[in-house]
Design a protein around this motif. Structure first.
Motif, PDB file in Angstrom:
ATOM      1  N   GLY A   1       9.064   4.136 -12.349  1.00  0.00           N
ATOM      2  CA  GLY A   1      10.082   5.167 -12.481  1.00  0.00           C
ATOM      3  C   GLY A   1      10.386   5.803 -11.140  1.00  0.00           C
ATOM      4  O   GLY A   1      10.313   5.165 -10.084  1.00  0.00           O
ATOM      5  N   TRP A   2      10.693   7.091 -11.165  1.00  0.00           N
ATOM      6  CA  TRP A   2      11.189   7.766  -9.965  1.00  0.00           C
ATOM      7  C   TRP A   2      10.076   8.480  -9.206  1.00  0.00           C
ATOM      8  O   TRP A   2       9.275   9.200  -9.791  1.00  0.00           O
ATOM      9  CB  TRP A   2      12.262   8.780 -10.349  1.00  0.00           C
ATOM     10  N   GLY A   3      10.022   8.273  -7.891  1.00  0.00           N
ATOM     11  CA  GLY A   3       9.262   9.139  -7.029  1.00  0.00           C
ATOM     12  C   GLY A   3       7.986   8.623  -6.411  1.00  0.00           C
ATOM     13  O   GLY A   3       7.165   7.984  -7.070  1.00  0.00           O
ATOM     14  N   TYR A   4       7.842   8.890  -5.123  1.00  0.00           N
ATOM     15  CA  TYR A   4       6.607   8.798  -4.338  1.00  0.00           C
ATOM     16  C   TYR A   4       6.190   7.405  -3.882  1.00  0.00           C
ATOM     17  O   TYR A   4       5.275   7.288  -3.071  1.00  0.00           O
ATOM     18  CB  TYR A   4       5.433   9.456  -5.073  1.00  0.00           C
ATOM     19  N   GLU A   5       6.803   6.353  -4.354  1.00  0.00           N
ATOM     20  CA  GLU A   5       6.404   5.032  -3.844  1.00  0.00           C
ATOM     21  C   GLU A   5       6.719   4.899  -2.358  1.00  0.00           C
ATOM     22  O   GLU A   5       5.972   4.256  -1.603  1.00  0.00           O
ATOM     23  CB  GLU A   5       7.071   3.902  -4.642  1.00  0.00           C
ATOM     24  N   ASP A   6       7.798   5.540  -1.915  1.00  0.00           N
ATOM     25  CA  ASP A   6       8.143   5.495  -0.499  1.00  0.00           C
ATOM     26  C   ASP A   6       7.272   6.464   0.315  1.00  0.00           C
ATOM     27  O   ASP A   6       6.827   6.131   1.419  1.00  0.00           O
ATOM     28  CB  ASP A   6       9.630   5.790  -0.278  1.00  0.00           C
ATOM     29  N   THR A   7       6.994   7.642  -0.237  1.00  0.00           N
ATOM     30  CA  THR A   7       6.137   8.600   0.462  1.00  0.00           C
ATOM     31  C   THR A   7       4.740   8.028   0.672  1.00  0.00           C
ATOM     32  O   THR A   7       4.124   8.218   1.727  1.00  0.00           O
ATOM     33  CB  THR A   7       6.035   9.913  -0.329  1.00  0.00           C
ATOM     34  N   ASP A   8       4.232   7.317  -0.321  1.00  0.00           N
ATOM     35  CA  ASP A   8       2.909   6.690  -0.215  1.00  0.00           C
ATOM     36  C   ASP A   8       2.903   5.641   0.901  1.00  0.00           C
ATOM     37  O   ASP A   8       1.972   5.586   1.714  1.00  0.00           O
ATOM     38  CB  ASP A   8       2.547   6.057  -1.557  1.00  0.00           C
ATOM     39  N   LEU A   9       3.934   4.809   0.965  1.00  0.00           N
ATOM     40  CA  LEU A   9       4.030   3.835   2.042  1.00  0.00           C
ATOM     41  C   LEU A   9       4.072   4.545   3.393  1.00  0.00           C
ATOM     42  O   LEU A   9       3.379   4.161   4.347  1.00  0.00           O
ATOM     43  CB  LEU A   9       5.280   2.969   1.862  1.00  0.00           C
ATOM     44  N   GLY A  10       4.869   5.593   3.480  1.00  0.00           N
ATOM     45  CA  GLY A  10       4.957   6.358   4.715  1.00  0.00           C
ATOM     46  C   GLY A  10       3.631   6.991   5.099  1.00  0.00           C
ATOM     47  O   GLY A  10       3.282   7.067   6.285  1.00  0.00           O
ATOM     48  N   TYR A  11       2.879   7.427   4.105  1.00  0.00           N
ATOM     49  CA  TYR A  11       1.565   8.021   4.346  1.00  0.00           C
ATOM     50  C   TYR A  11       0.631   7.012   5.001  1.00  0.00           C
ATOM     51  O   TYR A  11      -0.037   7.306   6.004  1.00  0.00           O
ATOM     52  CB  TYR A  11       0.985   8.498   3.013  1.00  0.00           C
TER      53      TYR A  11
ATOM     54  N   ASN B   1       3.258  11.833  -9.017  1.00  0.00           N
ATOM     55  CA  ASN B   1       2.620  12.857  -8.193  1.00  0.00           C
ATOM     56  C   ASN B   1       1.113  12.880  -8.453  1.00  0.00           C
ATOM     57  O   ASN B   1       0.308  12.902  -7.510  1.00  0.00           O
ATOM     58  CB  ASN B   1       3.246  14.217  -8.508  1.00  0.00           C
ATOM     59  N   GLU B   2       0.736  12.839  -9.709  1.00  0.00           N
ATOM     60  CA  GLU B   2      -0.683  12.855 -10.070  1.00  0.00           C
ATOM     61  C   GLU B   2      -1.391  11.601  -9.573  1.00  0.00           C
ATOM     62  O   GLU B   2      -2.525  11.662  -9.068  1.00  0.00           O
ATOM     63  CB  GLU B   2      -0.829  12.979 -11.592  1.00  0.00           C
ATOM     64  N   TYR B   3      -0.736  10.458  -9.670  1.00  0.00           N
ATOM     65  CA  TYR B   3      -1.326   9.206  -9.179  1.00  0.00           C
ATOM     66  C   TYR B   3      -1.543   9.267  -7.668  1.00  0.00           C
ATOM     67  O   TYR B   3      -2.595   8.849  -7.158  1.00  0.00           O
ATOM     68  CB  TYR B   3      -0.416   8.032  -9.548  1.00  0.00           C
TER      69      TYR B   3
END
Length: 273
Positions: A198-208, A245-247
């Motif tokens: 779904g939506w959210g955080y897959e890109d932020t995680d990669l960036g992290y 977010n929780e993941y």
């Protein structure tokens, strides 16, 4: 260009937008550029309609069923790529002349990540469809630009977190609708985490993960894409965001700065329920 560029575009039943996205890229395609489209759980009607569209280049087309989500679809696209640089573009992002070359200019100098600018547009579907009959893409882009505006939240994140190429929290401004990355770096960190749905955080995680390799991020406000917004179920989007977010928080419990930031993001998301 000395390096080859692979453009990865996941798509889900949005042919009118995808068509305009590809037409914008069309004049920029050379022997050093390949376009890979991942049809992620699309209907047979979408696929048939796409094959009736015509371009002066031949994109690599991948059919994925069932739908696996943006993170996994992008990984699949990369697995078919042969470029030195991966450029991630969404299926509803229109680009200007020299878009590809501007990204590649950074990568000719060093292995890095490059984030372009983003403008948002709101158009009803019938108006978008009418653009398909326009003989001049320049005229279409002129109309689109007249109604474009910068996405406020993204601008704030860039200002707060990505002021310099090595800002400690720059991953919080890392988004993939208009982003390029050295292919070796992408593989080194293991690509996108396909557990994000779904939506959210897959890109932020990669960036992290990239930031922890001390990868430099360059912001290029001179290289925009124009995002044609589409309708979505707001409640479902928020539920996806909270789950992801929780993941994300469970993956990196030792990072206190990340934990605090994600707690704020979760609180903000809950206000929309």
């Amino acid at each position: 260009m000395d390096k080859k560029c692979s453009i990865i575009i996941p798509t889900k039943d949005k042919n009118s937008r995808l068509y305009l996205t590809l037409k914008c890229l069309e004049p920029q395609i050379t022997e050093d550029v390949e376009v890979i489209i991942v049809f992620d759980g699309c209907t047979p009607e979408t696929i048939e309609e796409f094959h009736n569209l015509h371009f002066s280049f031949h994109p690599i087309v991948i059919y994925q069923n069932p739908n696996v989500g943006r993170a996994a679809a992008r990984n699949i696209g990369v697995s078919y790529s042969s470029g030195d640089v991966i450029l991630f573009l969404d299926d509803d992002r229109l680009t200007t002349n020299n878009f590809i070359q501007k990204h590649m200019t950074y990568h000719e100098k060093e292995a890095c990540a490059v984030l372009g600018e983003r403008f948002d547009l709101t158009y009803p579907e019938d108006e978008i469809t009418s653009f398909l009959n326009e003989s001049s893409l320049d005229q279409v882009m002129k109309k689109l630009k007249s109604r474009a505006h910068k996405e406020y939240y993204y601008q704030v994140k860039k200002f707060l977190f990505a002021k310099t190429p090595l800002s400690p929290l720059r991953y919080l401004a890392f988004v993939t609708g208009n982003m390029s990355l050295d292919a070796e770096l992408f593989h080194k960190v293991g690509g996108f985490d396909s557990e994000y749905k779904g939506w959210g955080y897959e890109d932020t995680d990669l960036g992290y993960r990239l930031s922890h390799l001390n990868v430099k991020y360059y912001l290029d406000p001179s290289n925009p894409c124009y995002h044609i917004l589409h309708k979505h179920e707001k409640k479902q989007k928020t539920l996806d965001e909270l789950k992801n977010n929780e993941y994300f928080r469970r993956k990196y419990p030792q990072d206190k700065a990340l934990q605090r930031t994600l707690s704020i993001y979760a609180f903000k998301a809950k206000l929309h329920l």
